[in-house]
Design a protein around this motif. Sequence first.
Motif, PDB file in Angstrom:
ATOM      1  N   ASN A 396       0.831  -1.201   0.000  1.00  0.00           N
ATOM      2  CA  ASN A 396       0.000   0.000   0.000  1.00  0.00           C
ATOM      3  C   ASN A 396       0.870   1.258   0.000  1.00  0.00           C
ATOM      4  O   ASN A 396       0.542   2.261   0.627  1.00  0.00           O
ATOM      5  N   GLY A 397       1.990   1.180  -0.716  1.00  0.00           N
ATOM      6  CA  GLY A 397       2.920   2.310  -0.783  1.00  0.00           C
ATOM      7  C   GLY A 397       3.327   2.594  -2.205  1.00  0.00           C
ATOM      8  O   GLY A 397       4.370   2.116  -2.674  1.00  0.00           O
ATOM      9  N   ARG A 398       2.518   3.374  -2.922  1.00  0.00           N
ATOM     10  CA  ARG A 398       2.830   3.691  -4.319  1.00  0.00           C
ATOM     11  C   ARG A 398       4.114   4.531  -4.419  1.00  0.00           C
ATOM     12  O   ARG A 398       4.996   4.247  -5.222  1.00  0.00           O
ATOM     13  N   ALA A 399       4.204   5.585  -3.588  1.00  0.00           N
ATOM     14  CA  ALA A 399       5.352   6.486  -3.665  1.00  0.00           C
ATOM     15  C   ALA A 399       6.645   5.781  -3.261  1.00  0.00           C
ATOM     16  O   ALA A 399       7.689   5.965  -3.905  1.00  0.00           O
ATOM     17  N   THR A 400       6.589   4.963  -2.225  1.00  0.00           N
ATOM     18  CA  THR A 400       7.789   4.266  -1.757  1.00  0.00           C
ATOM     19  C   THR A 400       8.293   3.277  -2.814  1.00  0.00           C
ATOM     20  O   THR A 400       9.500   3.159  -3.053  1.00  0.00           O
ATOM     21  N   THR A 401       7.374   2.568  -3.454  1.00  0.00           N
ATOM     22  CA  THR A 401       7.756   1.637  -4.508  1.00  0.00           C
ATOM     23  C   THR A 401       8.475   2.363  -5.641  1.00  0.00           C
ATOM     24  O   THR A 401       9.524   1.916  -6.122  1.00  0.00           O
ATOM     25  N   CYS A 402       7.906   3.487  -6.068  1.00  0.00           N
ATOM     26  CA  CYS A 402       8.536   4.274  -7.141  1.00  0.00           C
ATOM     27  C   CYS A 402       9.915   4.761  -6.717  1.00  0.00           C
ATOM     28  O   CYS A 402      10.878   4.695  -7.496  1.00  0.00           O
ATOM     29  N   CYS A 403      10.015   5.254  -5.491  1.00  0.00           N
ATOM     30  CA  CYS A 403      11.269   5.845  -5.012  1.00  0.00           C
ATOM     31  C   CYS A 403      12.384   4.806  -4.958  1.00  0.00           C
ATOM     32  O   CYS A 403      13.515   5.070  -5.396  1.00  0.00           O
ATOM     33  N   VAL A 404      12.090   3.623  -4.454  1.00  0.00           N
ATOM     34  CA  VAL A 404      13.117   2.570  -4.358  1.00  0.00           C
ATOM     35  C   VAL A 404      13.600   2.167  -5.744  1.00  0.00           C
ATOM     36  O   VAL A 404      14.813   2.016  -5.983  1.00  0.00           O
ATOM     37  N   MET A 405      12.685   2.011  -6.692  1.00  0.00           N
ATOM     38  CA  MET A 405      13.082   1.615  -8.051  1.00  0.00           C
ATOM     39  C   MET A 405      13.903   2.712  -8.728  1.00  0.00           C
ATOM     40  O   MET A 405      14.854   2.425  -9.466  1.00  0.00           O
ATOM     41  N   LEU A 406      13.554   3.973  -8.476  1.00  0.00           N
ATOM     42  CA  LEU A 406      14.316   5.079  -9.052  1.00  0.00           C
ATOM     43  C   LEU A 406      15.727   5.137  -8.476  1.00  0.00           C
ATOM     44  O   LEU A 406      16.702   5.434  -9.194  1.00  0.00           O
ATOM     45  N   ILE A 407      15.854   4.859  -7.175  1.00  0.00           N
ATOM     46  CA  ILE A 407      17.182   4.855  -6.542  1.00  0.00           C
ATOM     47  C   ILE A 407      18.064   3.777  -7.167  1.00  0.00           C
ATOM     48  O   ILE A 407      19.245   3.994  -7.452  1.00  0.00           O
ATOM     49  N   LEU A 408      17.505   2.610  -7.411  1.00  0.00           N
ATOM     50  CA  LEU A 408      18.268   1.514  -7.995  1.00  0.00           C
ATOM     51  C   LEU A 408      18.580   1.752  -9.477  1.00  0.00           C
ATOM     52  O   LEU A 408      19.581   1.232 -10.003  1.00  0.00           O
TER      53      LEU A 408
END
Length: 538
Positions: A396-408
Amino acid sequence: MKSVTMTGKECEQNAMSYRKPQGSLKLLEATTVSTVPALQCTQCYSPPKSFSLPQARFRGFILLLTFLIYVCYHMSRKPISIIKSRLHQNCSDIVRPINDTHDLNDTTWCSWSPFDKDDYKELLGAVDNAFLVAYAIGMFISGIFGERLPLRYYLSAGMVLSGLFTSLFGLGYFWNIHMLWYFVLIQICNGLVQTTGWPSVVTCVGNWFGKGKRGFIMGIWNSHTSVGNILGSLIAGVWVNQHWGLSFIVPGIITAVMGVITFLFLIEYPEDVDCTPPQHHDDLEKERDNPEDPVNSPYSSRESSVDIAASSSKEQGPEPEAISFLGALKIPGVIEFSLCLLFAKLVSYTFLYWLPLYIFNVAHFSAKEAGDLSTLFDVGGIIGGIMAGLISDYTNGRATTCCVMLILAAPMMFLYNYIGQNGITSSIVMLIICGVLVNGPYALITTAVSADLGTHESLKGNAKALSTVTAIIDGTGSIGAALGPLLAGLISPTGWNNVFYMLISADILACLLLCRLVYKEILAWKTARSRNSGYKQI
């Protein structure tokens, strides 16, 4: 509270007539607000209307149709990136025709004028940006029209016109057109009509599907972007070394035919075929927040929430007004996700338009081989979109999912530039990984996030905002989509390393713009965890 049993058929009859049952299955006897005994079956509850077989078939049909629609849109955009290496090439190893009139020292005699000069990268960048800037500007207007016009007419007209302009670009080859303004004008017109696609298909899918597992469903559905890119690359690759005009004409015809199919078969709303509209917000969460409230209690009414939704959908009430542009911007999260998508799409579209030429120049593959190899980036995009949707649904974390993938994604792009061309195996692996991490956040924001914000609880059930919100988010992202290929065209003459530094910087900026929303999601997880711990102790 009394425990009683009855048969399956008696369960349905007696649950409505409030009689005490006889049979084999358990019921619970409860008291409503009006103190009338109500019976709710705990084991023989028949499937509600929203899960009926006809509605499931309609939903599957809508998913498939909208999937094919946007496959065609992206398929018609891809050929320009494939034929770039054909418009300007080194002709020293090509046998000259007998009637050739070019100078013997001219190594670009086989290139297509006006892209045969040294400034060909800037000219190709101008052709790209003619489409992308028109698309970005038109997207903000398109959502407003999409909410006020029938989606079926709007979408089918856009597809037919998009097929027409795509074909006209290819006809420039057969008509022997060498004027830059012709290709730029065609791209501008095509960019404007293609804005009819995204707000319309997202709105249509949002009308049929509620919030439950939306990220996973739309993650699979959003693979249409990558599938369209792959098909466009493969189709364009068939004719890139011969009659490159067919690389545009064939996708254009397919897109126009799909527009006619859309006009004949698209169903905009579940109510149009007597189906139940989905619930966009989970009422059970509100009930858990206040379990002692008799009004919100699940036993306070003998009608299920699905029955209420079904009956209310058939009541003739006042039509909700379409939301204004400023009103859509005030929805929490719209601005942050829009700006994040600007930089995420900048990276994605730079790969879309320049990756085949990069592989052609750096790895020294042929034009067809470079186009085929670039499809692996889109294969990774399919995997990334599904992964992002599945993870964001679970957490239930859309922003967190995006942020982690962008960091990687940032270090992976750096590695691809330095070691990705050392061999065919490393190139394949790195392209797929980069596709996963670059296109995952882009896919999640343009689908599930847009649908979530377009049906946000602050709108109080007004579904008219979905098209405008989708257009704002994707329109802002399209500004980045226009900037990326433009900057790549300007920077690439100084070296491809600088292009990748630009992409990595954009990726980091996209991540930073989500920090506030990530912080809010982390706080929400902590609160939910504390609440669950409290329930266990009780």
